[in-house]
Design an enzyme around this catalytic site. Structure first.
Site, PDB file in Angstrom:
ATOM      1  CE  LYS A  22      -1.783   1.717   4.126  1.00 40.53           C
ATOM      2  NZ  LYS A  22      -1.491   2.925   4.379  1.00 40.53           N
ATOM      3  CG  ASN A  23       2.314   2.751   3.536  1.00 37.41           C
ATOM      4  OD1 ASN A  23       1.246   3.056   3.294  1.00 37.41           O
ATOM      5  ND2 ASN A  23       2.678   2.591   4.843  1.00 37.41           N
ATOM      6  CB  CYS A 124      -4.957  10.649  11.680  1.00 39.27           C
ATOM      7  SG  CYS A 124      -3.257   9.840  11.926  1.00 39.27           S
ATOM      8  NE  ARG A 129       0.420  10.489   9.861  1.00 36.13           N
ATOM      9  CZ  ARG A 129       0.089   9.360   9.361  1.00 36.13           C
ATOM     10  NH1 ARG A 129      -0.789   8.652   9.776  1.00 36.13           N
ATOM     11  NH2 ARG A 129       1.180   8.978   8.380  1.00 36.13           N
ATOM     12  CG  ASP A 314       3.288   1.507   9.730  1.00 38.52           C
ATOM     13  OD1 ASP A 314       3.058   2.400  10.493  1.00 38.52           O
ATOM     14  OD2 ASP A 314       3.483   1.852   8.463  1.00 38.52           O
ATOM     15  NE  ARG A 407      -6.505   4.170   5.854  1.00 38.42           N
ATOM     16  CZ  ARG A 407      -5.521   4.373   6.562  1.00 38.42           C
ATOM     17  NH1 ARG A 407      -5.620   4.395   8.015  1.00 38.42           N
ATOM     18  NH2 ARG A 407      -4.492   4.565   6.084  1.00 38.42           N
TER      19      ARG A 407
HETATM   20  C1  UD1 Z   1       4.725   6.992   6.434  1.00 36.83           C
HETATM   21  C2  UD1 Z   1       3.607   5.661   6.487  1.00 36.83           C
HETATM   22  C3  UD1 Z   1       3.047   5.313   7.777  1.00 36.83           C
HETATM   23  C4  UD1 Z   1       4.333   5.097   8.685  1.00 36.83           C
HETATM   24  C5  UD1 Z   1       5.439   6.276   8.637  1.00 36.83           C
HETATM   25  C6  UD1 Z   1       6.679   6.106   9.586  1.00 36.83           C
HETATM   26  C7  UD1 Z   1       2.803   6.049   4.216  1.00 36.83           C
HETATM   27  C8  UD1 Z   1       1.607   6.398   3.293  1.00 36.83           C
HETATM   28  N1  UD1 Z   1       2.572   5.952   5.474  1.00 36.83           N
HETATM   29  O1  UD1 Z   1       3.810   7.978   7.056  1.00 36.83           O
HETATM   30  O2  UD1 Z   1       2.399   4.221   7.637  1.00 36.83           O
HETATM   31  O3  UD1 Z   1       3.955   5.059   9.913  1.00 36.83           O
HETATM   32  O4  UD1 Z   1       5.686   6.551   7.439  1.00 36.83           O
HETATM   33  O5  UD1 Z   1       7.366   4.917   9.066  1.00 36.83           O
HETATM   34  O6  UD1 Z   1       3.559   5.561   3.579  1.00 36.83           O
HETATM   35  N2  UD1 Z   1       7.075  14.678  10.234  1.00 36.83           N
HETATM   36  C9  UD1 Z   1       7.269  16.245  10.655  1.00 36.83           C
HETATM   37  N3  UD1 Z   1       6.964  16.861   9.680  1.00 36.83           N
HETATM   38  C10 UD1 Z   1       6.667  16.498   8.545  1.00 36.83           C
HETATM   39  C11 UD1 Z   1       6.707  15.292   8.260  1.00 36.83           C
HETATM   40  C12 UD1 Z   1       6.715  14.208   9.202  1.00 36.83           C
HETATM   41  O7  UD1 Z   1       7.639  16.613  11.618  1.00 36.83           O
HETATM   42  O8  UD1 Z   1       6.457  17.510   7.536  1.00 36.83           O
HETATM   43  C13 UD1 Z   1       7.383  14.056  11.421  1.00 36.83           C
HETATM   44  C14 UD1 Z   1       6.148  12.841  11.783  1.00 36.83           C
HETATM   45  O9  UD1 Z   1       5.376  13.659  12.944  1.00 36.83           O
HETATM   46  C15 UD1 Z   1       6.758  11.589  12.456  1.00 36.83           C
HETATM   47  C16 UD1 Z   1       8.052  11.499  11.706  1.00 36.83           C
HETATM   48  O10 UD1 Z   1       8.209  12.849  10.779  1.00 36.83           O
HETATM   49  O11 UD1 Z   1       7.077  11.997  13.653  1.00 36.83           O
HETATM   50  C17 UD1 Z   1       7.824  10.690  10.335  1.00 36.83           C
HETATM   51  O12 UD1 Z   1       6.770  10.972   9.813  1.00 36.83           O
HETATM   52  P1  UD1 Z   1       6.799  10.423   8.209  1.00 36.83           P
HETATM   53  O13 UD1 Z   1       8.040   9.596   7.678  1.00 36.83           O
HETATM   54  O14 UD1 Z   1       6.539  11.635   7.308  1.00 36.83           O
HETATM   55  O15 UD1 Z   1       5.413   9.433   8.077  1.00 36.83           O
HETATM   56  P2  UD1 Z   1       4.358   9.508   6.900  1.00 36.83           P
HETATM   57  O16 UD1 Z   1       5.023   9.612   5.699  1.00 36.83           O
HETATM   58  O17 UD1 Z   1       3.156  10.531   7.089  1.00 36.83           O
END
Ligand code: UD1
Length: 431
Positions: A22-23, A124, A129, A314, A407
């Site tokens: 999915k991701n 969420c 996020r 995850d 999902r």
């Molecule tokens: C993706 C995965 C999710 C997984 C996560 C971490 C998808 C669709 N989802 O989520 O299942 O749990 O990676 O492996 O692929 N952060 C910031 N600012 C930002 C973006 C992120 O501070 O602009 C922080 C977040 O709060 C979090 C960390 O970075 O603590 C990691 O987040 P991120 O790797 O961006 O997760 P997702 O891409 O949302």
């Protein structure tokens, strides 16, 4: 709303086919927005998140065709995406709220059209996020960004400009978004502290097949030499490492033996090591993983989630459930998301012995037995932890809010039933 009913106590044995990730699929779909040509994705998982993102792309003007396919002896889906010309550059709240990875349209649309309006997804169940890293990087590349009425409005005169970007956190989402923006930028973009998750490697492979020039795959420094146009390509989505890890735990927690067909052991080394340290036999074959816990007494292990190749957040909920059946106590520490122990109170209603310390740590102690109960899922992976608990609990467990599972787990009940679980989906209309 559908529910899942499980009667616990069955040892699971057999084979489970692991679906496309999915991701990986979500950013790959959005990469198709970068070209007027057709991008074809095979080994696509049949999941509600894919349907939600397809609905958004249809709204933006993408022509999507769906085909039934047969890969490695299993039915799967192939989708082709063609965005000859986008008819809208707005990703509305109702779409993004349903599926936050809709934010992957930001990079591609801005790079190709110079304008995009994206509803901010908001937080969420698992955390706040934020998107600040995505937005700061796009600003560094010359984009003008405003937040108005809950929307990010991004504009650029001409093309995005290559930049030297250092992420403050190795964000998966920001790495994908900025890769997709940088491939059509003028000049060279360098991303330092990029995420190294396998799903990013998959996106890089597709983008390079479309004519992009990205180097540094699987490292934390990515260099992207911008090109003027990209063309179509056909790409096979990698197997889902989180689905594979989840079913590996299903084998271990029921003390059964499951062969995970198509699982990529190389992407699961950290969870595999934990299973082995617990006492589970894990055999890596060329195209599968055999997880054998028959007759084993498992020993609890401490786990701390981390960025890849560390232990995936995850899989935290699933391994936490497994530790309930292991000897001794296990310390589970969550470092990525600030609110990811929502499964714990539900597990405790089933008889689990878990203490949460602050937001980040949980001590899980061995229990002889769990008892079936009606439980409520709060997010995708937490829901699977409740399924796992139901598989070993005495009596009947009803998992509510199954839409979370739809999902991310393709044909979950079918796959578990095929290896011996007593599991049934109760459709709303059956009640
Ligand atoms: C993706 C995965 C999710 C997984 C996560 C971490 C998808 C669709 N989802 O989520 O299942 O749990 O990676 O492996 O692929 N952060 C910031 N600012 C930002 C973006 C992120 O501070 O602009 C922080 C977040 O709060 C979090 C960390 O970075 O603590 C990691 O987040 P991120 O790797 O961006 O997760 P997702 O891409 O949302």
């Amino acid at each position: 709303m559908d529910k899942i009913k499980i009667i616990g106590g069955k040892q699971l044995n057999g084979k489970i086919y692991i679906s496309g990730a999915k991701n990986a699929a979500l950013p790959l779909i959005c990469a198709s927005l970068l070209t007027p040509d057709t991008v074809t994705l095979t080994n696509m998982p049949m999941l509600s998140d894919i349907k939600s993102l397809n609905a958004l792309l249809t709204l933006l003007g993408t022509q999507i065709d769906e085909f039934d396919d047969f890969l490695d002896g299993h039915p799967t889906k192939t989708y082709s995406y063609r965005t000859q010309e986008a008819t809208s550059l707005i990703a509305p709240y109702d779409y993004v709220r349903k599926m936050r990875a809709s934010y992957y349209v930001l990079g591609p649309l801005l790079a190709r059209y110079g304008h995009v309006e994206l509803s901010l997804p908001g937080g969420c169940a698992i955390g706040a996020r934020p998107m600040d890293i995505h937005l700061a990087a796009l600003e560094q590349m010359g984009a003008k960004i405003e937040i108005r009425n809950g929307y990010v409005i991004a504009d650029i005169d001409g093309r995005l400009k290559g930049a030297d970007i250092i992420f403050k956190v190795a964000s998966v989402g920001a790495t994908c978004n900025i890769l997709m923006a940088a491939v059509l930028a003028e000049g060279v973009t360098k991303i330092q502290n990029a995420a190294k998750e396998p799903e990013i490697g998959d996106l890089i492979d597709l983008l390079n097949d479309m004519g992009a020039k990205i180097s540094g795959r699987d490292t934390s420094i990515l260099t992207i030499e911008g090109v003027e146009t990209l063309h179509g390509a056909t790409h096979k989505v990698i197997p889902d490492r989180i689905e594979a890890g989840s079913y590996a735990v299903a084998a271990a927690i029921t003390r059964g033996c499951i062969e995970l067909i198509n699982a990529q052991a190389s992407t699961l080394q950290c969870p595999i090591n934990i299973l082995r340290q617990m006492g589970v036999d894990v055999t890596e074959t060329e195209n599968s993983l055999i997880v054998d816990a028959r007759g084993k007494t498992l020993v609890g292990q401490d786990i701390m989630t981390d960025f890849y190749p560390g232990f995936p957040t995850d899989l935290q909920a699933q391994f936490l459930a497994l530790m309930l059946t292991a000897e001794g106590a296990s310390l589970i520490t969550e470092t990525i998301w600030e609110n990811r122990f929502m499964h714990v109170p539900e597990l405790m209603r089933m008889g689990a012995n878990i203490n949460i310390h602050g937001h980040a740590s949980a001590i899980v102690r061995h229990v002889d037995k769990l008892y079936g109960a009606p439980v409520m899922a709060t997010d995708l992976r937490a829901s699977f932890a409740l399924i796992l608990a139901g598989l070993i609990a005495e009596g009947e467990t009803i998992v509510n809010r199954v839409y979370h599972l739809y999902r991310g787990y393709e044909k979950l009940a079918e796959k578990l039933a095929a290896v011996g679980a007593d599991i049934e989906v109760i459709h709303e209309s059956d009640e």
